[in-house]
Design an enzyme around this catalytic site. Structure first.
Site, PDB file in Angstrom:
ATOM      1  N   CYS A  58       6.082   4.627   9.122  1.00 19.27           N
ATOM      2  CA  CYS A  58       6.644   3.877   7.986  1.00 19.27           C
ATOM      3  C   CYS A  58       8.125   4.129   7.732  1.00 19.27           C
ATOM      4  CB  CYS A  58       5.837   4.176   6.725  1.00 19.27           C
ATOM      5  SG  CYS A  58       4.164   3.541   6.810  1.00 19.27           S
TER       6      CYS A  58
ATOM      7  N   GLU B 211       0.836  -1.206   0.000  1.00 17.10           N
ATOM      8  CA  GLU B 211       0.000   0.000   0.000  1.00 17.10           C
ATOM      9  C   GLU B 211       0.869   1.254   0.000  1.00 17.10           C
ATOM     10  OE1 GLU B 211      -3.268   0.359  -0.485  1.00 17.10           O
ATOM     11  OE2 GLU B 211      -2.581   2.412  -0.575  1.00 17.10           O
TER      12      GLU B 211
ATOM     13  N   LYS C 280       3.089  14.522  10.868  1.00 19.06           N
ATOM     14  CA  LYS C 280       2.839  15.411   9.730  1.00 19.06           C
ATOM     15  C   LYS C 280       1.397  15.911   9.848  1.00 19.06           C
ATOM     16  CE  LYS C 280       1.352  11.986   6.360  1.00 19.06           C
ATOM     17  NZ  LYS C 280       1.518  11.477   5.026  1.00 19.06           N
TER      18      LYS C 280
ATOM     19  N   LYS D  11       7.770  -1.800  -2.377  1.00 13.73           N
ATOM     20  CA  LYS D  11       7.300  -0.939  -1.279  1.00 13.73           C
ATOM     21  C   LYS D  11       8.489  -0.375  -0.486  1.00 13.73           C
ATOM     22  CE  LYS D  11       4.933   1.028   1.835  1.00 13.73           C
ATOM     23  NZ  LYS D  11       4.206   2.266   1.613  1.00 13.73           N
TER      24      LYS D  11
HETATM   25  P1  NAD Z   1      -1.850  -0.011  12.758  1.00 11.09           P
HETATM   26  O1  NAD Z   1      -0.977  -0.315  13.890  1.00 11.09           O
HETATM   27  O2  NAD Z   1      -2.546   1.306  12.662  1.00 11.09           O
HETATM   28  O3  NAD Z   1      -2.989  -1.129  12.628  1.00 11.09           O
HETATM   29  C1  NAD Z   1      -2.754  -2.508  12.725  1.00 11.09           C
HETATM   30  C2  NAD Z   1      -4.014  -3.176  13.245  1.00 11.09           C
HETATM   31  O4  NAD Z   1      -3.872  -4.580  13.184  1.00 11.09           O
HETATM   32  C3  NAD Z   1      -4.356  -2.834  14.689  1.00 11.09           C
HETATM   33  O5  NAD Z   1      -5.670  -2.321  14.774  1.00 11.09           O
HETATM   34  C4  NAD Z   1      -4.227  -4.174  15.427  1.00 11.09           C
HETATM   35  O6  NAD Z   1      -5.129  -4.312  16.502  1.00 11.09           O
HETATM   36  C5  NAD Z   1      -4.552  -5.147  14.301  1.00 11.09           C
HETATM   37  N1  NAD Z   1      -4.082  -6.524  14.532  1.00 11.09           N
HETATM   38  C6  NAD Z   1      -2.881  -6.951  15.013  1.00 11.09           C
HETATM   39  N2  NAD Z   1      -2.861  -8.301  15.078  1.00 11.09           N
HETATM   40  C7  NAD Z   1      -4.058  -8.737  14.628  1.00 11.09           C
HETATM   41  C8  NAD Z   1      -4.648 -10.026  14.436  1.00 11.09           C
HETATM   42  N3  NAD Z   1      -3.994 -11.143  14.736  1.00 11.09           N
HETATM   43  N4  NAD Z   1      -5.902 -10.084  13.941  1.00 11.09           N
HETATM   44  C9  NAD Z   1      -6.580  -8.952  13.646  1.00 11.09           C
HETATM   45  N5  NAD Z   1      -6.087  -7.708  13.802  1.00 11.09           N
HETATM   46  C10 NAD Z   1      -4.838  -7.600  14.288  1.00 11.09           C
HETATM   47  O7  NAD Z   1      -0.952  -0.233  11.448  1.00 11.09           O
HETATM   48  P2  NAD Z   1      -1.018   0.541  10.048  1.00 11.09           P
HETATM   49  O8  NAD Z   1      -0.413   1.890  10.178  1.00 11.09           O
HETATM   50  O9  NAD Z   1      -2.380   0.402   9.464  1.00 11.09           O
HETATM   51  O10 NAD Z   1       0.003  -0.347   9.196  1.00 11.09           O
HETATM   52  C11 NAD Z   1      -0.316  -1.667   8.808  1.00 11.09           C
HETATM   53  C12 NAD Z   1       0.734  -2.125   7.799  1.00 11.09           C
HETATM   54  O11 NAD Z   1       0.657  -1.310   6.626  1.00 11.09           O
HETATM   55  C13 NAD Z   1       2.178  -2.002   8.289  1.00 11.09           C
HETATM   56  O12 NAD Z   1       2.934  -3.061   7.766  1.00 11.09           O
HETATM   57  C14 NAD Z   1       2.640  -0.685   7.690  1.00 11.09           C
HETATM   58  O13 NAD Z   1       4.032  -0.637   7.498  1.00 11.09           O
HETATM   59  C15 NAD Z   1       1.920  -0.693   6.354  1.00 11.09           C
HETATM   60  N6  NAD Z   1       1.663   0.638   5.787  1.00 11.09           N
HETATM   61  C16 NAD Z   1       1.273   1.660   6.605  1.00 11.09           C
HETATM   62  C17 NAD Z   1       1.000   2.907   6.044  1.00 11.09           C
HETATM   63  C18 NAD Z   1       0.584   4.061   6.922  1.00 11.09           C
HETATM   64  O14 NAD Z   1       0.581   5.195   6.430  1.00 11.09           O
HETATM   65  N7  NAD Z   1       0.222   3.847   8.165  1.00 11.09           N
HETATM   66  C19 NAD Z   1       1.114   3.097   4.662  1.00 11.09           C
HETATM   67  C20 NAD Z   1       1.489   2.020   3.862  1.00 11.09           C
HETATM   68  C21 NAD Z   1       1.753   0.789   4.435  1.00 11.09           C
END
Ligand code: NAD
Length: 453
Positions: free
Chosen positions: A266, A154, A327, A210
């Site tokens: 990230c 993503e 940000k 990514k």
């Molecule tokens: P986050 O911490 O906001 O959300 C992760 C969620 O996963 C949490 O709500 C947590 O409770 C849930 N979770 C954990 N274990 C679980 C399980 N076993 N079953 C169900 N739910 C579970 O993380 P995020 O910022 O959304 O990032 C997620 C991924 O996407 C990461 O790898 C990150 O690097 C990537 N990413 C993030 C962004 C960003 O801007 N935040 C952009 C691109 C990619």
């Protein structure tokens, strides 16, 4: 078409809601009961512009639902996205515990063919581990259900996530079977109708894309920060230099804004993880190591400027901090440069008053009662010896300088995002420090001397 998204954080929730917006039926699953309870009431547990409305609209139409049960949600789904966190482990590698656990849970409850897609940012080779984990659980159940794994990293930006998801620059999908490609093409069809490019490739390349993208963006930030610091030494203004180089289309203006270092959930972790992956394969990513060390230095730059201005005497001084999130337009405070600055000021026994349009609650989780939380940006200035602007929220860009002068005890601005014009701030009676904007201390002193004459 029906799909399941596991993980309702910044990525999973936006992904699920946006797919529902295209007419698909989406079940979002999370282990966090509080999040799911809130979501069932139509409330987003995170701040992302426009997300609340979109959640409510799609939930009302019956296309978007929330649950803590993967087993129930997965029934009838053709695709399951894994969108859980991949934080750094103590070594800096991406911690895949959540991803692999979810894969195991899928294997433990799937009943028919599925495409299991990793949306989390994961190192090359993770798809194989996901496959292994699913297979292990299926074997325990004595079942031979076919499935495919795929990688769909993503690229959304927090603060603009909905627009980024619905109008992507590109969609990257790594697959290893025609069946998975056909299903993913069908899922993303609404985006193809609008001519957004979809790039199919092998899984390893998708996983690497990514990290390479984030590493490139972090490199641009550290590069301009390094140049900014040199500008200060030699008496150049990085804002002019930035415009000068950014107008070259081979360079471009994006991500060339100097500041107090990159943060967020990230860049810091992904740069670290890529360095670790390379090292594990016997390859040293020298450029990225420099990017990381420049960033560590940059996170200390505002404290350094503040300490220099007050000749190291910060004990008992009061500092207002505008902007806390890493940000604008998000409440995400993971690795925010504001935290590094505030911790250093607290260590020097200074008092801190903060204001952020949306990240105050998140900030409390990090700093508790060690600082004062102001009701608005001007309240934060009461009796302040100086103001530090760390995040460039729109509402800080054209403030009421008269009111600021009235409220502040000391008339000093540390502009960590270069949102004010140095000459204008000085004409308004403030000592001004930006990032990389000429020989600041000298200019500042000579300007004050000039005004005094
Ligand atoms: P986050 O911490 O906001 O959300 C992760 C969620 O996963 C949490 O709500 C947590 O409770 C849930 N979770 C954990 N274990 C679980 C399980 N076993 N079953 C169900 N739910 C579970 O993380 P995020 O910022 O959304 O990032 C997620 C991924 O996407 C990461 O790898 C990150 O690097 C990537 N990413 C993030 C962004 C960003 O801007 N935040 C952009 C691109 C990619």
């Amino acid at each position: 078409m029906k799909i399941t998204i596991v993980g309702t954080g910044y990525v999973g929730l936006v992904t699920g809601t946006c797919f529902a917006e295209t007419g698909i039926t989406v079940n979002c699953v999370d282990v966090d009961r509080h999040k799911i309870e809130k979501l069932k009431k139509g409330l987003a547990p995170i701040y992302e512009p426009g997300l609340d409305d979109m959640i409510r609209r799609n939930a009302y139409k019956g296309r978007l639902s929330f649950s803590t049960s993967l087993k129930e949600s997965i029934v009838g789904s053709e695709v399951v996205f894994i969108a859980v966190g991949t934080p750094p482990d103590e070594d800096g590698h991406a911690d895949l515990t959540h991803v692999i656990n979810v894969a195991g849970e899928i294997g433990a409850c799937m009943e028919k063919y599925l495409v299991v897609v990793t949306k989390s940012t994961v190192p090359v080779g993770t798809a194989g581990k996901v496959r292994g984990s699913i297979q292990k659980e299926l074997s325990k159940r004595g079942l031979e259900i076919p499935f495919d794994v795929a990688s769909n990293p993503e690229f959304l930006k927090e603060g603009n996530a909905i627009e980024d998801f619905l109008k992507p620059d590109r969609i990257v999908i790594g697959v290893e079977s025609e069946q998975a490609e056909t299903i993913m093409r069908r899922l993303y069809k609404p985006f193809l109708l609008n001519n957004h490019p979809i790039l199919f490739m092998d899984i390893a390349s998708a996983e690497m894309t990514k990290y390479a993208a984030n590493a490139m963006l972090a490199t641009k930030i550290s590069f301009i920060n390094d140049i900014a610091n040199l500008c200060e030494t030699v008496g150049a203004d990085v804002s002019a230099v930035r415009r000068g180089i950014g107008s070259d289309p081979r360079i471009g203006n994006a991500f060339l804004y100097p500041g107090a270092g990159y943060g967020g959930s990230c860049f810091p972790k992904d740069v670290k993880a890529l360095i670790k992956t390379a090292h594990a394969h016997g390859h040293e990513l020298e450029i990225l190591k420099a990017v990381e060390s420049v960033n560590e230095r940059q996170k200390k730059i505002m404290f350094k400027k503040i300490s220099h201005h007050f000749k190291g005497k910060l004990h008992g001084k009061t500092f207002a901090v505008w902007g806390l999130s890493f940000k604008p337009n998000t409440d995400d405070m993971r690795e925010a440069p504001s935290l590094a600055l505030i911790e250093s000021l607290l260590k020097a026994n200074a008092k801190i008053k903060v204001y952020d349009p949306v990240a105050m609650k998140e900030c409390r989780k990090h700093l508790g009662d060690r600082i004062v939380y102001a009701k608005d940006q001007y309240e934060a200035l009461a009796d302040a010896d100086a103001l530090a602007v760390v995040t460039e929220w729109s509402e800080f860009r054209s403030p009421n300088f008269g009111l600021m002068r009235e409220r502040m005890k000391g008339k000093v601005i540390f502009d960590g995002r270069n949102i004010y014009e140095p000459a204008e701030a000085r004409d308004l009676g403030f000592a001004y420090y930006g990032i990389g904007r000429g020989k600041q201390e000298k200019q500042d002193v000579s300007h004050r001397e000039h005004r005094a004459r």
